[in-house]
Design a protein around this motif. Structure first.
Motif, PDB file in Angstrom:
ATOM      1  N   SER A 143     -14.013  37.217 -35.760  1.00  0.00           N
ATOM      2  CA  SER A 143     -13.393  38.058 -34.736  1.00  0.00           C
ATOM      3  C   SER A 143     -14.425  38.661 -33.788  1.00  0.00           C
ATOM      4  N   CYS A 144     -15.707  38.563 -34.149  1.00  0.00           N
ATOM      5  CA  CYS A 144     -16.777  39.153 -33.342  1.00  0.00           C
ATOM      6  C   CYS A 144     -17.404  38.166 -32.362  1.00  0.00           C
ATOM      7  N   VAL A 145     -16.833  36.966 -32.227  1.00  0.00           N
ATOM      8  CA  VAL A 145     -17.382  36.010 -31.265  1.00  0.00           C
ATOM      9  C   VAL A 145     -16.288  35.534 -30.314  1.00  0.00           C
ATOM     10  N   LEU A 146     -16.666  35.418 -29.055  1.00  0.00           N
ATOM     11  CA  LEU A 146     -15.791  34.902 -28.011  1.00  0.00           C
ATOM     12  C   LEU A 146     -16.538  33.808 -27.260  1.00  0.00           C
ATOM     13  N   PRO A 147     -15.879  32.728 -26.899  1.00  0.00           N
ATOM     14  CA  PRO A 147     -16.559  31.649 -26.181  1.00  0.00           C
ATOM     15  C   PRO A 147     -17.158  32.136 -24.859  1.00  0.00           C
ATOM     16  N   VAL A 148     -18.373  31.681 -24.561  1.00  0.00           N
ATOM     17  CA  VAL A 148     -18.983  32.003 -23.275  1.00  0.00           C
ATOM     18  C   VAL A 148     -18.198  31.305 -22.170  1.00  0.00           C
ATOM     19  N   PRO A 149     -17.784  32.041 -21.143  1.00  0.00           N
ATOM     20  CA  PRO A 149     -17.022  31.404 -20.054  1.00  0.00           C
ATOM     21  C   PRO A 149     -17.855  30.351 -19.321  1.00  0.00           C
ATOM     22  N   ASP A 150     -17.201  29.358 -18.785  1.00  0.00           N
ATOM     23  CA  ASP A 150     -17.880  28.317 -18.019  1.00  0.00           C
ATOM     24  C   ASP A 150     -18.634  28.919 -16.839  1.00  0.00           C
ATOM     25  N   GLY A 151     -19.823  28.367 -16.588  1.00  0.00           N
ATOM     26  CA  GLY A 151     -20.588  28.782 -15.428  1.00  0.00           C
ATOM     27  C   GLY A 151     -21.443  30.010 -15.619  1.00  0.00           C
ATOM     28  N   VAL A 152     -21.489  30.571 -16.838  1.00  0.00           N
ATOM     29  CA  VAL A 152     -22.300  31.757 -17.114  1.00  0.00           C
ATOM     30  C   VAL A 152     -23.467  31.342 -18.011  1.00  0.00           C
ATOM     31  N   PRO A 153     -24.724  31.477 -17.553  1.00  0.00           N
ATOM     32  CA  PRO A 153     -25.866  31.123 -18.395  1.00  0.00           C
ATOM     33  C   PRO A 153     -25.830  31.889 -19.712  1.00  0.00           C
ATOM     34  N   LEU A 154     -26.208  31.206 -20.791  1.00  0.00           N
ATOM     35  CA  LEU A 154     -26.069  31.789 -22.119  1.00  0.00           C
ATOM     36  C   LEU A 154     -26.851  33.084 -22.272  1.00  0.00           C
ATOM     37  N   ALA A 155     -28.096  33.117 -21.790  1.00  0.00           N
ATOM     38  CA  ALA A 155     -28.889  34.338 -21.935  1.00  0.00           C
ATOM     39  C   ALA A 155     -28.280  35.494 -21.149  1.00  0.00           C
ATOM     40  N   ASP A 156     -27.861  35.225 -19.905  1.00  0.00           N
ATOM     41  CA  ASP A 156     -27.252  36.288 -19.097  1.00  0.00           C
ATOM     42  C   ASP A 156     -25.939  36.781 -19.708  1.00  0.00           C
ATOM     43  N   ALA A 157     -25.243  35.883 -20.419  1.00  0.00           N
ATOM     44  CA  ALA A 157     -23.948  36.247 -21.002  1.00  0.00           C
ATOM     45  C   ALA A 157     -24.066  37.375 -22.006  1.00  0.00           C
ATOM     46  N   ALA A 158     -25.275  37.611 -22.548  1.00  0.00           N
ATOM     47  CA  ALA A 158     -25.459  38.716 -23.492  1.00  0.00           C
ATOM     48  C   ALA A 158     -25.015  40.037 -22.883  1.00  0.00           C
ATOM     49  N   LEU A 159     -25.256  40.228 -21.581  1.00  0.00           N
ATOM     50  CA  LEU A 159     -24.930  41.487 -20.921  1.00  0.00           C
ATOM     51  C   LEU A 159     -23.428  41.732 -20.830  1.00  0.00           C
ATOM     52  N   LEU A 160     -22.645  40.657 -20.970  1.00  0.00           N
ATOM     53  CA  LEU A 160     -21.186  40.815 -20.941  1.00  0.00           C
ATOM     54  C   LEU A 160     -20.686  41.541 -22.181  1.00  0.00           C
ATOM     55  N   GLY A 161     -21.494  41.559 -23.236  1.00  0.00           N
ATOM     56  CA  GLY A 161     -21.040  42.124 -24.500  1.00  0.00           C
ATOM     57  C   GLY A 161     -20.944  43.627 -24.537  1.00  0.00           C
ATOM     58  N   CYS A 162     -21.581  44.322 -23.575  1.00  0.00           N
ATOM     59  CA  CYS A 162     -21.466  45.785 -23.565  1.00  0.00           C
ATOM     60  C   CYS A 162     -21.582  46.355 -22.160  1.00  0.00           C
ATOM     61  N   ALA A 163     -22.758  46.236 -21.534  1.00  0.00           N
ATOM     62  CA  ALA A 163     -23.006  46.925 -20.265  1.00  0.00           C
ATOM     63  C   ALA A 163     -21.990  46.569 -19.197  1.00  0.00           C
ATOM     64  N   VAL A 164     -21.747  45.279 -19.013  1.00  0.00           N
ATOM     65  CA  VAL A 164     -20.870  44.857 -17.922  1.00  0.00           C
ATOM     66  C   VAL A 164     -19.412  45.179 -18.227  1.00  0.00           C
ATOM     67  N   LEU A 165     -18.971  44.895 -19.451  1.00  0.00           N
ATOM     68  CA  LEU A 165     -17.592  45.241 -19.817  1.00  0.00           C
ATOM     69  C   LEU A 165     -17.354  46.743 -19.680  1.00  0.00           C
TER      70      LEU A 165
END
Length: 360
Positions: A143-165
């Motif tokens: 339940s703690c993992v969600l697929p990385v959306p298409d077109g988002v670099p994997l390293a940058d996607a880390a920021l989606l997990g807290c700061a950006v949301l």
């Protein structure tokens, strides 16, 4: 299998970069090799006891990586998939979840009390805020993992997990900023920079960034700020001067300090909205008198995790990223190794802005 991780041995102790023994995933679990993890102020709040977690623990709650193994019963991700870690998964069964307020899930942090790994000496370790992202690899609930959306670099996607949301949600879900409104954002860290971008995306006519450091002005303006104010005793007066003596329609507080919460409230126009995102300690007491609450007619609200539902909001954020409206790289002030986490904590204490991103 042994991996390197940043371990908090006790509340108030410095982090120790050391090897830990990480088991293979059991039923309903996923093993993730981290690509990157953000160093968030909440991690600092966990280490100093502002927010309580069982220790010893591996901190880190903002991360993304690649699935390397899954346990029995896991079907929504498979080895080789890129995933974003979701540190606050909703249970779907508690009262808050039944109301659709998944960000207030009563059971979101229940996994933080589990033993998920051990030190090489055999000491039990807890997974910080569920996901233990300050490590080369981690094992988490599915339940703690969600697929990385298409077109988002994997390293940058880390920021989606807290700061950006959190920053995006504070503007769009909590404060509900409308096109043409004026906005002030107090605190220009990772969440504040995300909130500035979100206010720009919402079509705010004036976006005032406020911080104690004059050095953050360039970062703030790059994120969308039209004006910059160095925090002082006259902050509210300066903001009213920038808004026809009215104050802003919306103030978003991202620092979690009594003085900035009060400053955000005082900077909001009569009938406006003040949203508090920052996590402050119990010693940060904010006072209001009964007459001013009546007279100003303002709304003061708290905001947890941006009042976001990650499963629904990640695709929306990804569309903004692909369209060039949301720039994740603008949030990162330095890219570091795992060994650089203690220094990143010191930078946060010194009030340096942006986000340090651990790249594995």
């Amino acid at each position: 299998m042994a991996v390197r991780a940043a371990v908090l041995p006790a509340i108030g102790s410095p982090l120790e970069i050391t090897g830990i023994d990480l088991p293979e995933p059991g039923p309903g679990q996923v093993r993730v090799r981290l690509a990157a993890a953000g160093v968030c102020h909440s991690d600092l709040s966990l280490s100093d006891g502002t927010m309580r977690v069982p220790v010893p623990a591996v901190l880190g709650h903002e991360g993304a990586g690649m699935v390397v193994a899954v346990g029995e019963g896991v079907g929504h991700v498979a080895p080789g998939d890129g995933v974003v870690l979701n540190w606050a998964p909703s249970c779907g069964a508690c009262h808050a979840c039944s109301l659709g307020e998944v960000w207030l899930c009563a059971n979101a942090l229940s996994g933080a009390a589990d033993v998920y790994a051990r030190t090489t000496e055999g000491t039990d370790l807890h997974p910080g805020l569920n996901v233990a992202a300050f490590a080369e690899e981690t094992v988490v609930s599915a339940s703690c993992v969600l697929p990385v959306p298409d077109g988002v670099p994997l390293a940058d996607a880390a920021l989606l997990g807290c700061a950006v949301l959190t920053g995006y949600g504070a503007v769009h879900h909590s404060a509900r900023v409308r096109a043409g409104e004026t906005v002030a954002v107090f605190g220009v860290g990772g969440v504040g920079l995300s909130a500035l971008q979100a206010a720009r995306i919402a079509g705010a006519s004036k976006i005032v960034a406020v911080d104690v450091s004059a050095e953050k002005e360039e970062l703030a303006r790059a994120a969308g700020a039209t004006d910059y104010v160095v925090a002082s005793d006259t902050t509210a007066r300066e903001i009213r001067g920038l808004t026809g003596k009215q104050g802003v329609d919306v103030a978003v507080e991202c620092a979690g300090r009594a003085v900035s919460i009060r400053g955000a409230w005082d900077s909001t126009r009569r009938g406006g909205r003040t949203t508090v995102v920052g996590i402050g300690g119990k010693d940060q007491q904010v006072t209001f008198n009964a007459l001013e609450i009546f007279h100003w007619g303002r709304t003061l609200s708290g905001c947890v995790y941006g009042n976001s539902d990650p499963a629904q909001d990640l695709p929306v954020l990804a569309e903004h990223i692909r369209a060039g409206r949301l720039d994740l790289s603008a949030l990162v002030t330095e890219r570091i190794s795992l060994d650089g986490i203690p220094a990143a904590f010191e930078n946060m204490l010194a009030g340096k802005g942006g986000r340090a991103l651990i790249v594995f």
